[in-house]
Design a protein around this motif. Structure first.
Motif, PDB file in Angstrom:
ATOM      1  N   THR A 179       0.882   3.296 -12.769  1.00 27.89           N
ATOM      2  CA  THR A 179       0.995   2.889 -11.369  1.00 27.89           C
ATOM      3  C   THR A 179       2.418   3.174 -10.914  1.00 27.89           C
ATOM      4  O   THR A 179       3.375   2.983 -11.667  1.00 27.89           O
ATOM      5  N   TYR A 180       2.547   3.624  -9.674  1.00 25.05           N
ATOM      6  CA  TYR A 180       3.838   3.990  -9.119  1.00 25.05           C
ATOM      7  C   TYR A 180       4.186   3.068  -7.963  1.00 25.05           C
ATOM      8  O   TYR A 180       3.314   2.460  -7.358  1.00 25.05           O
ATOM      9  N   THR A 181       5.469   3.008  -7.616  1.00 23.89           N
ATOM     10  CA  THR A 181       5.932   2.176  -6.513  1.00 23.89           C
ATOM     11  C   THR A 181       5.728   2.909  -5.197  1.00 23.89           C
ATOM     12  O   THR A 181       6.101   4.079  -5.069  1.00 23.89           O
ATOM     13  N   CYS A 182       5.148   2.225  -4.239  1.00 25.74           N
ATOM     14  CA  CYS A 182       4.877   2.807  -2.927  1.00 25.74           C
ATOM     15  C   CYS A 182       6.172   2.862  -2.119  1.00 25.74           C
ATOM     16  O   CYS A 182       6.893   1.864  -2.043  1.00 25.74           O
ATOM     17  N   VAL A 183       6.441   4.014  -1.489  1.00 24.16           N
ATOM     18  CA  VAL A 183       7.657   4.151  -0.687  1.00 24.16           C
ATOM     19  C   VAL A 183       7.496   3.474   0.676  1.00 24.16           C
ATOM     20  O   VAL A 183       8.481   3.213   1.364  1.00 24.16           O
ATOM     21  N   PHE A 184       6.260   3.172   1.078  1.00 24.17           N
ATOM     22  CA  PHE A 184       6.009   2.558   2.381  1.00 24.17           C
ATOM     23  C   PHE A 184       6.070   1.030   2.307  1.00 24.17           C
ATOM     24  O   PHE A 184       6.738   0.397   3.119  1.00 24.17           O
ATOM     25  N   CYS A 185       5.357   0.432   1.338  1.00 22.69           N
ATOM     26  CA  CYS A 185       5.299  -1.034   1.274  1.00 22.69           C
ATOM     27  C   CYS A 185       6.105  -1.617   0.120  1.00 22.69           C
ATOM     28  O   CYS A 185       6.317  -2.825   0.064  1.00 22.69           O
ATOM     29  N   GLY A 186       6.552  -0.790  -0.831  1.00 20.38           N
ATOM     30  CA  GLY A 186       7.377  -1.267  -1.932  1.00 20.38           C
ATOM     31  C   GLY A 186       6.616  -1.885  -3.087  1.00 20.38           C
ATOM     32  O   GLY A 186       7.214  -2.337  -4.055  1.00 20.38           O
TER      33      GLY A 186
END
Length: 102
Positions: free
Chosen positions: A46-53
């Motif tokens: 799983t990766y960190t979302c650049v939009f919601c963090g």
């Protein structure tokens, strides 16, 4: 009794080096399994979302990544969200943009 107070020893893992590619057993050769392991580990992470963090981006299909937190779908690499080439392009665009402003 004193035997109940002693914690049990750690149970051995099924695979020591193979990890996710243990399903292939001894087939295909060590070098290919090692390469596939790198790809499979990164594509299932799983990766960190650049939009919601949130840590909520998972791969849907090849190059398609979806955030379960903010429901955004992003195009990325086949096995990782961000490729090295994409990072290089972003830095080049930023450098050129800053050069025109000055």
């Amino acid at each position: 009794s004193p035997a109940q107070l002693v914690p049990l020893a750690m149970v051995n893992k099924r695979t020591k080096k193979a990890g996710i590619t243990g399903k292939y057993g001894v087939r295909y050769g060590a070098s290919l399994r090692k390469t596939v392991k790198k790809m499979e580990v990164s594509q299932h992470a799983t990766y960190t979302c650049v939009f919601c963090g949130k840590d909520a981006i998972k791969r849907q299909a090849t190059g398609i990544w979806h955030c379960k937190g903010c429901k955004k779908t992003v195009a990325g690499g086949a096995y990782t969200l961000n490729t090295a080439q994409a990072a290089q392009v972003r830095s080049t665009i930023r450098r050129l943009r800053e050069g025109t402003e000055v």
